[in-house]
Design an enzyme around this catalytic site. Sequence first.
Site, PDB file in Angstrom:
ATOM      1  N   ASP A  44      -2.180  -0.988  -3.664  1.00 47.88           N
ATOM      2  CA  ASP A  44      -3.366  -0.454  -3.912  1.00 47.88           C
ATOM      3  C   ASP A  44      -4.180   0.460  -4.787  1.00 47.88           C
ATOM      4  O   ASP A  44      -4.090   0.237  -6.324  1.00 47.88           O
ATOM      5  CB  ASP A  44      -3.519   0.396  -2.147  1.00 47.88           C
ATOM      6  CG  ASP A  44      -2.105   0.818  -2.434  1.00 47.88           C
ATOM      7  OD1 ASP A  44      -1.906   1.441  -2.796  1.00 47.88           O
ATOM      8  OD2 ASP A  44      -2.765   1.208  -1.064  1.00 47.88           O
ATOM      9  N   SER A  82       1.458  -1.011  -0.402  1.00 48.73           N
ATOM     10  CA  SER A  82      -0.097  -0.102   0.449  1.00 48.73           C
ATOM     11  C   SER A  82       0.905   1.628  -0.348  1.00 48.73           C
ATOM     12  O   SER A  82       1.908   1.674   0.377  1.00 48.73           O
ATOM     13  CB  SER A  82      -0.915  -0.256   1.579  1.00 48.73           C
ATOM     14  OG  SER A  82      -1.365   1.364   1.584  1.00 48.73           O
ATOM     15  N   HIS A  83       0.227   2.456  -0.456  1.00 47.65           N
ATOM     16  CA  HIS A  83       1.369   3.655  -0.075  1.00 47.65           C
ATOM     17  C   HIS A  83       1.171   3.814   0.798  1.00 47.65           C
ATOM     18  O   HIS A  83       2.549   4.737   1.014  1.00 47.65           O
ATOM     19  CB  HIS A  83       0.356   4.806  -0.788  1.00 47.65           C
ATOM     20  CG  HIS A  83       0.192   4.971  -2.494  1.00 47.65           C
ATOM     21  ND1 HIS A  83       0.475   3.568  -3.383  1.00 47.65           N
ATOM     22  CD2 HIS A  83       0.847   5.344  -3.456  1.00 47.65           C
ATOM     23  CE1 HIS A  83       0.549   4.354  -4.945  1.00 47.65           C
ATOM     24  NE2 HIS A  83       1.101   4.816  -4.671  1.00 47.65           N
ATOM     25  N   SER A  84       0.091   3.446   2.499  1.00 42.78           N
ATOM     26  CA  SER A  84       0.056   3.655   3.330  1.00 42.78           C
ATOM     27  C   SER A  84       0.939   2.324   4.209  1.00 42.78           C
ATOM     28  O   SER A  84       0.493   1.639   4.289  1.00 42.78           O
ATOM     29  CB  SER A  84      -1.023   4.393   3.559  1.00 42.78           C
ATOM     30  OG  SER A  84      -1.094   3.796   5.171  1.00 42.78           O
ATOM     31  N   GLY A 130       3.406   6.397  -0.104  1.00 49.49           N
ATOM     32  CA  GLY A 130       4.273   5.520  -1.394  1.00 49.49           C
ATOM     33  C   GLY A 130       4.369   4.285  -1.113  1.00 49.49           C
ATOM     34  O   GLY A 130       4.128   3.946   0.006  1.00 49.49           O
TER      35      GLY A 130
END
Lengths: 131, 208
Positions: free
Chosen positions: A71, A12-14, A47
């Site tokens: 994602d 995920s970006h997070s 990112g």
Amino acid sequence: MSKENVGIVIVSHSSDVARGTADMVRQMVGDEVPLAWCGGDPDGGLGTSVETILGAIDQAWSQAGVAILVDLGGAETNSEMAIEMQPEERRSRIAICNAPIVEGAVMAATEASGGASLDIVRQTAEELSPG
Amino acid sequence: MLSDRESRRALIATVAQAVIDHADELTALDQAIGDGDHGINMKRGAEAVLADLDSLADKTLPEGLKGIGMALVMKVGGASGPLYGTFLMSLGKALPEEGGAEDLVAAFDAALQAVMARGKSHPGQKTMLDVLAPALECLKADPRAPAALSAAAGAAAEATIPMQAERGRASFLGERSIGHMDPGARSSALIIDTVCKTLEATGEAAGT
């Protein structure tokens, strides 16, 4: 943990989303699948990073292969890059699932925990995607 | 082409610095239609390149390009890392060590195709490809005209303003992406412009 089952990688970006998704997989599916997650750019912001994806693939590696759940755009592009950087014998045993990350991870892990092949694991996750 | 170490070092440093200097502008463009991290990501990549400047300059041009590409892949953190990384690695792979202008055209073509495959995109979708594709056409017309190439790249970036995004985060906006310059097109034009101006100033372009 069985290393016979397909492994699951969550990108995920997070890092919060990735870790939270992994927590849900662990609680709902248990410890029968190799599982790794990564999220955030190299500075800790939102990112994705090829370097950490490579590490997560190693961590979740199984002879049966690894299914990756992503994602948004950059997570997919960076995961594709990470797959290309793998040794050749591994590349065909890693699949990016076109599925929503949370639901897809839970579905893929559920299927994987029963010993399904990488193709079946991916198909099951992708049943969640429209069209 | 760029056969001496000092000219390679100067070119790499100048381009990386230009990216760093324009980070805020790239981020502002990305905030309008993307996720607002393009400048930050490109700056991180440029800083990684600068940190490795001496060893990158030690390499031949093709090997140096591959090295820069790999640094961007590993350090940028957004989709632009693999996209620019793929471009530079493919360029380095396709470029012979003692290459001339014609080799550059063929290598640029190969690199463009590689970015299209990586991004599953094609020109016309409001992306960096809308600068890279016209740049290739300009190179094909005259591979020894840096001023023309620089102007073509700049005009191509401007031409993304009225386009509707069909790839990346900006595509989520649909028609609302119209009226803004694509950040990837802008960074591509910036890099091409800086390379052209640097080569022109050192006289490298004339000899290639």
